[in-house]
Write a protein that holds these residues in place. Structure first.
Motif, short mmCIF file in Angstrom:
data_model
loop_
_atom_site.label_atom_id
_atom_site.label_comp_id
_atom_site.label_asym_id
_atom_site.label_seq_id
_atom_site.Cartn_x
_atom_site.Cartn_y
_atom_site.Cartn_z
N LEU A 155 -17.85 -4.45 -10.44
CA LEU A 155 -18.96 -3.73 -10.73
C LEU A 155 -19.71 -3.08 -9.64
O LEU A 155 -19.70 -1.68 -9.37
CB LEU A 155 -20.09 -4.56 -11.59
CG LEU A 155 -21.12 -3.48 -12.13
CD1 LEU A 155 -20.87 -2.56 -13.18
CD2 LEU A 155 -22.56 -4.57 -12.48
N ALA A 189 -19.33 0.91 -8.33
CA ALA A 189 -20.50 1.44 -8.20
C ALA A 189 -20.64 2.45 -7.01
O ALA A 189 -21.17 3.37 -6.92
CB ALA A 189 -21.85 0.59 -8.67
N PHE A 231 -29.92 0.41 -8.75
CA PHE A 231 -29.11 -0.54 -9.51
C PHE A 231 -28.90 -1.90 -9.00
O PHE A 231 -29.20 -2.79 -9.87
CB PHE A 231 -27.71 0.12 -9.51
CG PHE A 231 -27.03 -0.31 -10.94
CD1 PHE A 231 -26.92 0.48 -11.91
CD2 PHE A 231 -26.50 -1.57 -10.89
CE1 PHE A 231 -26.00 -0.14 -13.00
CE2 PHE A 231 -25.80 -2.08 -12.12
CZ PHE A 231 -25.56 -0.98 -13.13
N ASN A 268 -30.83 2.36 -14.99
CA ASN A 268 -29.60 1.72 -14.45
C ASN A 268 -28.63 1.71 -15.77
O ASN A 268 -27.36 1.66 -15.47
CB ASN A 268 -29.72 0.42 -13.92
CG ASN A 268 -30.55 0.44 -12.67
OD1 ASN A 268 -30.43 1.33 -12.14
ND2 ASN A 268 -31.28 -0.40 -12.15
N ILE A 269 -29.06 1.41 -17.02
CA ILE A 269 -28.09 1.51 -18.02
C ILE A 269 -27.57 2.51 -18.40
O ILE A 269 -26.40 2.75 -18.65
CB ILE A 269 -28.64 0.64 -19.26
CG1 ILE A 269 -29.57 -0.69 -18.87
CG2 ILE A 269 -28.03 0.29 -20.21
CD1 ILE A 269 -28.92 -1.61 -18.21
N TYR A 279 -24.95 3.18 -15.70
CA TYR A 279 -23.60 2.35 -15.96
C TYR A 279 -22.87 3.20 -16.92
O TYR A 279 -21.59 3.37 -16.57
CB TYR A 279 -24.26 1.12 -16.43
CG TYR A 279 -22.72 0.42 -17.04
CD1 TYR A 279 -21.95 -0.42 -16.33
CD2 TYR A 279 -22.65 0.28 -18.49
CE1 TYR A 279 -20.86 -0.91 -16.94
CE2 TYR A 279 -21.42 -0.16 -18.92
CZ TYR A 279 -20.68 -0.89 -18.16
OH TYR A 279 -19.63 -1.64 -18.67
N ARG A 280 -23.24 3.77 -18.08
CA ARG A 280 -22.82 4.51 -19.00
C ARG A 280 -22.06 5.54 -18.61
O ARG A 280 -21.03 5.80 -18.92
CB ARG A 280 -23.53 4.86 -20.23
CG ARG A 280 -24.05 3.50 -21.08
CD ARG A 280 -24.59 3.97 -22.32
NE ARG A 280 -25.46 2.79 -23.02
CZ ARG A 280 -26.56 2.60 -23.01
NH1 ARG A 280 -27.44 3.50 -22.45
NH2 ARG A 280 -27.26 1.70 -23.65
N ILE A 319 -20.49 4.46 -14.22
CA ILE A 319 -19.67 3.39 -13.89
C ILE A 319 -18.77 2.86 -14.83
O ILE A 319 -17.43 2.76 -14.72
CB ILE A 319 -20.51 1.97 -13.35
CG1 ILE A 319 -21.42 2.34 -12.40
CG2 ILE A 319 -19.94 0.84 -13.02
CD1 ILE A 319 -22.37 1.45 -12.25
N ARG A 320 -18.99 2.86 -16.09
CA ARG A 320 -18.18 2.46 -17.31
C ARG A 320 -16.97 3.12 -17.38
O ARG A 320 -15.97 2.61 -17.51
CB ARG A 320 -19.00 2.63 -18.73
CG ARG A 320 -18.13 2.06 -19.81
CD ARG A 320 -19.00 2.40 -20.95
NE ARG A 320 -18.31 1.63 -21.96
CZ ARG A 320 -17.33 2.21 -22.80
NH1 ARG A 320 -16.51 3.30 -22.65
NH2 ARG A 320 -16.89 1.43 -23.84
N ARG A 358 -15.16 -4.40 -17.88
CA ARG A 358 -15.81 -3.44 -19.13
C ARG A 358 -16.05 -4.51 -20.19
O ARG A 358 -17.32 -4.46 -20.63
CB ARG A 358 -15.13 -2.37 -19.56
CG ARG A 358 -16.03 -1.32 -20.31
CD ARG A 358 -15.39 0.02 -20.44
NE ARG A 358 -14.19 0.11 -21.10
CZ ARG A 358 -12.92 0.16 -20.62
NH1 ARG A 358 -13.09 0.63 -19.15
NH2 ARG A 358 -11.87 0.28 -21.08
N TRP A 388 -19.00 -7.05 -19.05
CA TRP A 388 -20.29 -6.61 -19.01
C TRP A 388 -20.78 -5.80 -20.28
O TRP A 388 -22.17 -5.95 -20.53
CB TRP A 388 -20.22 -5.35 -18.04
CG TRP A 388 -20.36 -5.90 -16.64
CD1 TRP A 388 -19.35 -5.64 -15.72
CD2 TRP A 388 -21.30 -6.74 -15.94
NE1 TRP A 388 -19.28 -6.43 -14.62
CE2 TRP A 388 -20.83 -7.12 -14.80
CE3 TRP A 388 -22.54 -7.31 -16.24
CZ2 TRP A 388 -21.25 -7.94 -13.53
CZ3 TRP A 388 -23.11 -8.34 -15.40
CH2 TRP A 388 -22.65 -8.49 -14.26
N VAL A 402 -24.69 -6.35 -19.27
CA VAL A 402 -25.10 -5.44 -18.18
C VAL A 402 -26.54 -5.00 -18.39
O VAL A 402 -27.44 -4.30 -17.25
CB VAL A 402 -24.23 -4.18 -18.27
CG1 VAL A 402 -24.72 -3.10 -19.69
CG2 VAL A 402 -24.39 -3.09 -17.22
#
Length: 403
Positions: A95, A99, A112, A121-122, A125-126, A129-130, A138, A141, A152
């Motif tokens: 992760l 990131a 983050f 941060n969520i 992530y989507r 990062i995801r 994936r 998390w 996550v």
């Protein structure tokens, strides 16, 4: 049982299941299968001083929370191979690597992994990062934790309060409040003299309480520090565990200026400070951000036992080895197997750095003389590193160099 779980059991369990120590080892192995360290508790500044990393170095390290893997990039090694048995730690490292590559700027990265407590941060992530995570990471998390939330989500609610260590620190704060002590008061200290005064007045007396002396006498009480039963005995030595822990906490609270000690902020504040000048690990410091981003492809993460991974590497192919405190868990046979592979894979000038719960190095008398004689113990330098290690929880920091 998964192969990773079996590997953790093999690393931790050395007694029969029907014995007291066997039952404790199995309980620890079960706890260790989840997230243990959201932040690694070895000082990377001390590590980099001891390792003396050069641009041609291949560094191999136990990964843990990944803070030190990314921080070592600031020393400009040729390559870093991070190895870990723990599925959660492997996922956390992946992760972080992803990131670094794909979050849009330092502010997103600091929020983050520095603040680690924002709902924004969520969404980051989507969005960022995801799409770039491997399938295994994936699934980890986005899988559910015991609260039935995606794992996550911890980065939206306080990541450093999670994991075994985060839970242990939270329990310590709760116990302190039972005695009307607010541990975060330490962070109001004006200087090191004030740190000493606050520790002596507020924190030290808690360790004299009968309940604290009883609680800390139970090996399972320190599972949250990542300390297995075998390491508990080494940590205690000839003293009560309450006395040992008081000394270690005193070192954390008084041995280093809190303005420069992010480990103390984690212990007393349950997270990093949010001010612009708050102490942070090297990889999270703004002036290192571009360097870490440019060099992150030099780092890789491997889900494996260190000895087994080294056995697959070529002779004389590694330069620096970081073993954290993992050797405290090992039998003599496991130590010999590990150092046999270290010695085989070590290039001229190789260095090995590790920590122990007790003060002395654990290698003399446990490794065959013919193997240990290949290495020089840097005793005076090791004593200096121990004093300067801001995490302040280890008895010794030890450096060996290949003869």
């Amino acid at each position: 049982m998964t192969s990773a779980s079996r590997a953790i059991d093999a690393a931790v369990i050395s007694h029969e299941g029907i014995s007291r120590k066997g039952l404790l080892e199995r309980a620890f192995a079960f706890a260790f299968r989840g997230l243990v360290y959201a932040q690694i508790w070895e000082d990377p500044v001390v590590d980099m001083e001891a390792l003396a990393i050069t641009p041609d170095c291949h560094v191999v390290t136990i990964a843990s929370g990944g803070c030190n893997v990314l921080s070592y990039l600031t020393a400009n090694p040729r390559q870093i191979s991070a190895v870990d048995l723990n599925t959660a730690h492997v996922a956390l490292n992946k992760l972080k690597f992803t990131a670094v590559r794909h979050l849009p700027d330092y502010e997103h990265f600091r929020r983050f992994f520095g603040d680690a407590d924002s709902p924004a941060n969520i969404e980051a992530y989507r969005q960022h990062i995801r799409p770039h995570l491997d399938d295994t990471s994936r699934r980890y998390w986005e899988g559910r934790d015991l609260s039935l939330r995606p794992r996550v989500a911890m980065f939206g609610k306080g990541a450093y309060r999670r994991g075994l260590l985060g839970g242990f620190i939270g329990a310590a704060h709760l116990i302190a409040r039972m005695y009307r002590v607010d541990l975060s008061t330490m962070l109001t200290a004006r200087d090191m003299a004030h740190q000493r005064a606050l520790f002596d007045e507020k924190l030290a007396p808690v360790f004299d309480r009968p309940f604290m002396r009883w609680l800390t006498s139970q090996p399972a009480s320190l599972f949250g520090l990542g300390i297995p039963p075998a390491q508990y005995d080494a940590l205690a030595g000839n003293e009560t565990m309450a006395t040992v822990l008081r000394k270690r906490l005193e070192n954390l609270a008084c041995g280093h200026d809190l303005k420069d000690n992010y480990f103390a902020w984690q212990a007393f504040g349950r997270g990093y400070g949010k001010a612009a000048d708050a102490p942070l690990p090297p990889y999270l410091q703004q002036h290192h951000y571009e360097t870490v981003m440019q060099r992150v492809d030099r780092a890789s993460i491997h889900h494996a036992n260190m000895t087994d991974w080294l056995a697959e590497q070529a002779d004389a192919s590694m330069d620096r080895y970081v073993l954290l405190d993992a050797q405290d868990w090992m039998t003599d046979a496991q130590l010999t197997a590990l150092w046999t592979q270290i010695t085989r894979t070590a290039r001229p000038g190789a260095r090995v750095l590790f920590r122990t719960a007790a003060e002395p190095s654990l290698l003399p008398g446990r490794l065959p003389d013919a193997l240990l004689d290949r290495w020089d113990y840097r005793a005076e330098e090791s004593a200096g590193y121990t004093v300067r290690d801001r995490s302040a929880i280890y008895g010794g920091v030890h450096l060996y160099t290949l003869r």
